[in-house]
Scaffold this active site. Sequence first.
Site, short mmCIF file in Angstrom:
data_model
loop_
_atom_site.label_atom_id
_atom_site.label_comp_id
_atom_site.label_asym_id
_atom_site.label_seq_id
_atom_site.Cartn_x
_atom_site.Cartn_y
_atom_site.Cartn_z
N GLY A 52 27.31 -3.11 -5.01
CA GLY A 52 27.42 -2.82 -3.35
C GLY A 52 28.44 -3.39 -2.87
O GLY A 52 28.28 -3.70 -1.72
N LEU A 53 29.74 -3.77 -3.42
CA LEU A 53 30.66 -4.53 -2.57
C LEU A 53 31.82 -3.41 -2.39
O LEU A 53 33.22 -3.86 -2.44
CB LEU A 53 31.17 -5.75 -3.41
CG LEU A 53 30.31 -6.79 -3.63
CD1 LEU A 53 30.74 -8.07 -4.23
CD2 LEU A 53 29.60 -7.12 -2.21
N SER A 54 31.67 -2.30 -2.60
CA SER A 54 32.62 -1.01 -2.37
C SER A 54 33.75 -0.99 -3.12
O SER A 54 34.66 -0.87 -2.60
CB SER A 54 33.00 -1.18 -0.80
OG SER A 54 31.80 -1.05 0.06
N ASP A 95 32.67 1.58 4.54
CA ASP A 95 33.22 1.02 3.43
C ASP A 95 34.59 1.02 3.60
O ASP A 95 35.43 -0.06 3.56
CB ASP A 95 32.74 1.36 2.23
CG ASP A 95 31.05 1.26 2.05
OD1 ASP A 95 30.52 0.77 2.86
OD2 ASP A 95 30.64 2.08 1.19
N SER A 100 34.30 1.50 -4.84
CA SER A 100 35.01 2.80 -5.07
C SER A 100 35.78 2.87 -3.63
O SER A 100 36.90 3.44 -3.64
CB SER A 100 34.00 3.88 -5.15
OG SER A 100 32.94 3.68 -3.87
N GLY A 112 29.60 -2.09 -9.10
CA GLY A 112 28.26 -1.65 -9.24
C GLY A 112 27.06 -2.50 -8.55
O GLY A 112 25.94 -2.59 -8.72
C1 GLA Z 1 26.50 2.20 1.47
C2 GLA Z 1 27.49 3.47 2.27
C3 GLA Z 1 27.92 2.85 3.70
C4 GLA Z 1 26.60 2.35 4.48
C5 GLA Z 1 25.79 1.43 3.80
C6 GLA Z 1 24.64 1.19 4.38
O1 GLA Z 1 27.16 1.11 1.25
O2 GLA Z 1 28.57 3.50 1.34
O3 GLA Z 1 28.65 3.91 4.13
O4 GLA Z 1 25.81 3.48 4.94
O5 GLA Z 1 25.23 1.97 2.38
O6 GLA Z 1 24.84 0.17 5.72
#
Ligand code: GLA
Length: 367
Positions: free
Chosen positions: A105-107, A153, A109, A103
Amino acid sequence: MRRVTAWAPGRVNLIGEHTDHTDGLALPMALDVGVRLEGEVGGDRVQLRSADAPVPVDIPADGSSAPSDGWGRYVAAVAAELHALGRPPVGVVGTVSSTLPQGIGLSSSAALEVAVAVALLRAADRALPAVEVVRACRRAEHAAVGVPSGVLDQAASVLSRSGAALLLDCADLSHEDVALPDGIAVLIIDSGVTRQLEGSGYATRTRELGASLHVLDGRRPADVAVAELAALTAGMDDVPARRLRHVVTENDRVRATVAAFAAADLGTVATLFADSHASLRDDFEVTVPQTDRLVDLLKDNGALASRMTGGGFGGAVIGLVHADEADAVAEATLSAYGRAYPDLRARTVLTRPGAGAAEQAADVLTP
Ligand code: GLA
């Protein structure tokens, strides 16, 4: 019973924000934290447990039905995408564990999607080109949660190579490794502002940007020169004009950052990061006062360069730091931030570029 294991890292984006959904350039890197899946092969269901989630996942191995919420949506969507690419519906029973903070923003998912994809391919003895798996996982993300996110991501999690950032062209997924200057580490600080609006805000921004693209006559923003912007946006409404200006200038900053890293010119990187943040604040409008503040505090407390990272609307910021000063910079920044926002819980993650999934799963993710 045959066992399978799979690993996929989270990612952080160094620069090139909100460029991926119009096929642009970005400079992410995989982290040394991520998602691991371990299981036994057999049957025709995918049954997974996780210490981080109360509800286990139990879906058909062809992904033909999915739960209506929770992490099982991602698992089912990946299984369905791989089934459509010809993976036989071989099941896996196992556990998922994560070292990735969720949660912020480090991907997490994307890392889950990629780990599931690697495990399912291994279970079925199927190999696919790594870029096909990137695209399948991106489609799975759309199917699971309906956010029109780009391919950044999933590409970073699969294609990054250990020790380097990844210069990624989102149009065709061509990529090359970019070394960071010696002795430089990446400090990630989560603002503690949860990104509840990300889904709707993200879709709104891509729509507003979309309203400007007709002036490009089919070109992508990454192929437009910054010098053309004034003429292209003359007469355009203010909002789409600013969204387009962000994306065109941001693509340009990715190229300039790669050149500055190659020249070990961190002063120029600092300017590019600051310009990127200002553009995300003023033109793309995805920062919040707390992330603006954190970016300033990082610089004030010794970071060489700083900016927000990820989708925005809260979430995390990054600082480039001398590795041996990282702890001191993190501590000073957190304590100043805590005085400004005593009710928010900020967290830091100090990271090095990790290996992408393909580097560790060459048996199923082929060039
Ligand atoms: C999120 C999205 C990505 C990208 C970023 C912004 O992390 O999942 O695909 O668009 O925002 O760079």
